[in-house]
Design an enzyme around this catalytic site. Structure first.
Site, PDB file in Angstrom:
ATOM      1  N   ARG A 127      25.114  26.852  -0.303  1.00 37.85           N
ATOM      2  CA  ARG A 127      25.509  26.454  -1.518  1.00 37.85           C
ATOM      3  C   ARG A 127      27.178  26.934  -1.501  1.00 37.85           C
ATOM      4  O   ARG A 127      27.376  28.034  -1.158  1.00 37.85           O
ATOM      5  CB  ARG A 127      24.711  27.323  -2.873  1.00 37.85           C
ATOM      6  CG  ARG A 127      23.723  26.269  -3.057  1.00 37.85           C
ATOM      7  CD  ARG A 127      23.745  25.332  -4.042  1.00 37.85           C
ATOM      8  NE  ARG A 127      24.508  25.719  -5.138  1.00 37.85           N
ATOM      9  CZ  ARG A 127      24.056  26.178  -6.121  1.00 37.85           C
ATOM     10  NH1 ARG A 127      22.885  26.543  -6.384  1.00 37.85           N
ATOM     11  NH2 ARG A 127      25.034  26.408  -6.923  1.00 37.85           N
ATOM     12  N   ASP A 143      19.192  33.635  -2.923  1.00 39.03           N
ATOM     13  CA  ASP A 143      20.263  33.677  -3.988  1.00 39.03           C
ATOM     14  C   ASP A 143      21.028  35.090  -3.798  1.00 39.03           C
ATOM     15  O   ASP A 143      20.903  35.743  -2.748  1.00 39.03           O
ATOM     16  CB  ASP A 143      19.824  33.712  -5.414  1.00 39.03           C
ATOM     17  CG  ASP A 143      20.604  32.873  -6.272  1.00 39.03           C
ATOM     18  OD1 ASP A 143      22.014  32.835  -6.123  1.00 39.03           O
ATOM     19  OD2 ASP A 143      20.232  32.291  -7.186  1.00 39.03           O
ATOM     20  N   ASP A 149      26.226  26.211  -9.805  1.00 39.20           N
ATOM     21  CA  ASP A 149      25.319  25.588 -10.268  1.00 39.20           C
ATOM     22  C   ASP A 149      25.342  24.309 -10.856  1.00 39.20           C
ATOM     23  O   ASP A 149      26.169  24.185 -11.904  1.00 39.20           O
ATOM     24  CB  ASP A 149      24.224  26.168 -11.230  1.00 39.20           C
ATOM     25  CG  ASP A 149      23.422  27.687 -10.470  1.00 39.20           C
ATOM     26  OD1 ASP A 149      23.814  27.775  -9.423  1.00 39.20           O
ATOM     27  OD2 ASP A 149      22.867  28.353 -11.225  1.00 39.20           O
ATOM     28  N   ASP A 204      11.801  28.403  -7.879  1.00 40.74           N
ATOM     29  CA  ASP A 204      12.899  28.972  -8.076  1.00 40.74           C
ATOM     30  C   ASP A 204      12.801  30.281  -8.549  1.00 40.74           C
ATOM     31  O   ASP A 204      11.562  31.033  -8.648  1.00 40.74           O
ATOM     32  CB  ASP A 204      14.004  27.973  -8.736  1.00 40.74           C
ATOM     33  CG  ASP A 204      15.510  28.230  -8.379  1.00 40.74           C
ATOM     34  OD1 ASP A 204      15.888  29.213  -8.793  1.00 40.74           O
ATOM     35  OD2 ASP A 204      15.914  27.619  -7.563  1.00 40.74           O
ATOM     36  N   SER A 244      23.213  31.163  -0.582  1.00 39.71           N
ATOM     37  CA  SER A 244      24.015  31.006  -1.594  1.00 39.71           C
ATOM     38  C   SER A 244      25.241  31.894  -1.253  1.00 39.71           C
ATOM     39  O   SER A 244      26.091  32.042  -1.970  1.00 39.71           O
ATOM     40  CB  SER A 244      23.555  31.628  -2.969  1.00 39.71           C
ATOM     41  OG  SER A 244      22.244  30.967  -3.148  1.00 39.71           O
TER      42      SER A 244
END
Ligand SMILES: *[C@@H]1O[C@H](CO)[C@@H](O)[C@H](O)[C@H]1NC(C)=O
Ligand SMILES: *[C@@H]1O[C@H](CO)[C@@H](O)[C@H](O)[C@H]1NC(C)=O
Ligand SMILES: *[C@@H]1O[C@H](CO)[C@@H](O)[C@H](O)[C@H]1NC(C)=O
Length: 447
Positions: A217, A160, A221, A82, A192
């Protein structure tokens, strides 16, 4: 690249495929594996905390455990970086590079390490000038970075969205997806995109997202608490009409990592997360220290019957069909199908805190399960077999506070009802048939 040219490319991609979803052949069932973020965060202090810092050693140790302790055989076959794996700067040729102290062997070697063990290798980047933790992002380097990932043998890319404008994402995420595709290396694409747009009060264009990403997503989070898990469950229930139809083989909603085995969830709550992620057809990305996880939590993560629900080949995401007084019932259509009737996974979730189990009593017909031959019911956590239950027979479960009972209701194939008619497994078919069971009126489970 100009916007006009990109648009032309995107349109060409969509038309040539002739399909409504990204078809790169990947993620036909929700991805499974291990992802660093929730548990290990951006700990870069390998001097004082060598055991837990983000370093190649950590990922190699997790890979070894996936193999030696049976996780890989159950489907957990991805090890993914990540944030915080990168060096602060690109190299002299403008390419991304790993932090040289923490990843002395380099990313290609780490990727190789995974492949030699039958695992997939995942990487993290950000569609912005920086990653969320401030390392170099891909903006301005999309093609080069996609090519670098392909050269490195990356199998899975989590992209992300910090330090970028959510309004640019409708262009940016497809553009990077185009370059990933153009490398010729199959790479799962985790986005994301909707999350950042929802967060800035935009309405995500899910048809574009499904065309581009294997998973995405759409909510915050996950944090190490039951409260965080419940907020995700509520989001998925409250927004199910918009998000559930978007899931299917190759394209999944991602409610974020499994936090089972960490500090924040009790044993009951851990089973609840596992059950709900199975109902959600969610990626099963463990973020836990596999070196020290307690056996009872490992057993939850390794529950084959629950994993089988999660990985059901029809890929239909479940829905909340009842919610009252802290009791929720969730249903997910699964295989096998008999004579046009789905089997189901049903989760009875108790959100109450009044310290004694709640009895929930229903008939299968009230849940929309009306197959005349009945359903063979199995409790997937304690293994209890209820035998064949006919649609009008009352069925009771005791659900512990903040716990769950997850049952599998399989259509009983008998010869008395004619031969099986398998519903065609194409994305349109299950969804229309699937809407049907949820139209039933609500009922009182305490009645
Ligand atoms: C990224 O950096 C460039 C160059 O400094 C700048 O022009 C651009 O506005 C930045 N983009 C975002 C989204 O911050
Ligand atoms: C690229 O996209 C095409 C069209 O959707 C697809 O058939 C192909 O499998 C993709 N290739 C890769 C490597 O993702
Ligand atoms: C959403 O994306 C699709 C497919 O990319 C596109 O055809 C459509 O025009 C977009 N819708 C909106 C409202 O922008």
């Amino acid at each position: 690249m100009t916007a006009a040219r990109l648009l032309a490319l995107t349109v060409a991609l969509v038309c040539s495929g002739g399909v409504q979803a990204l078809e790169n052949g990947l993620a036909r069932t929700p991805p499974m594996g291990w992802l660093a973020w929730e548990r290990f965060r951006c700990n870069t202090d390998c001097v004082n905390d060598p055991h837990n810092c983000i370093s190649e050693t950590l990922f190699m140790q997790m890979a070894d455990i996936l193999v030696s302790q049976g996780y890989r055989e159950l489907g957990y076959n991805l090890v993914s970086l990540d944030d915080c794996w990168l060096a602060r700067d690109r190299d002299s040729r403008g390419r991304l590079q790993a932090d040289a102290h923490r990843f002395p062997s380099g990313i290609p070697a780490l990727s190789d390490y995974m492949h030699k063990r039958g695992l997939k290798f995942g990487i993290y980047e950000d569609y912005g000038n920086f990653t969320c933790a401030g390392y170099p992002g891909i903006l301005g380097h999309l093609q080069k970075d996609a090519e670098t990932f392909a050269e490195w043998g990356v199998d899975y890319v989590k992209l992300d969205g910090c330090y970028s404008h959510p309004t640019d994402m409708d262009r940016g995420y497809p553009e990077f997806g185009y370059f990933l595709n153009k490398t010729g290396r199959p790479m799962v694409y985790s986005c994301s995109w909707p999350f950042y747009q929802i967060y800035s009060r935009m309405k995500p264009n899910y048809s574009a997202i499904i065309n581009t990403c294997n998973l995405w997503r759409n909510f915050d989070d996950i944090q190490d608490s039951w409260e965080s898990v419940q907020r995700i469950i509520d989001y998925y229930g409250d927004n199910q009409d918009e998000i559930v139809p978007n899931a299917g083989p190759g394209h999944w909603n991602d409610p974020d990592m499994l936090i089972i085995g960490n500090f924040g969830l009790s044993y009951e709550q851990s089973k609840s997360q596992m059950a709900m992620w199975a109902i959600f057809a969610a990626p099963l990305l463990m973020s836990v220290d596999l070196r020290t996880i307690r056996p009872e939590y490992k057993a939850i993560l390794q529950n084959q019957a629950v994993i089988a629900v999660n990985q059901d080949p029809l890929g239909i995401q479940g829905k909340r069909i009842y919610k009252d007084k802290g009791i929720e019932i969730w249903a997910r259509p699964i295989s096998p199908i008999s004579q046009g009737h789905y089997s189901y996974a049903i989760a009875f979730l108790n959100r109450r805190t009044d310290g004694t189990p709640s009895e929930v009593s229903v008939t299968l017909r009230e849940l929309g399960l009306a197959f005349p031959g009945g359903y063979a019911i199995t409790d997937l956590f304690d293994g209890v077999q209820y035998g064949t239950v006919l649609p009008d027979k009352r069925f009771k479960v005791d659900v512990n506070p903040s716990g769950v009972v997850l049952v599998r209701c399989e259509v009983v194939k008998t010869t008395g009802f004619g031969s099986d008619v398998r519903a065609p497994v194409n994305p349109a078919q299950p969804q229309s048939a699937f809407r049907n069971p949820f139209n039933n009126q609500l009922f009182n489970p305490f009645g």
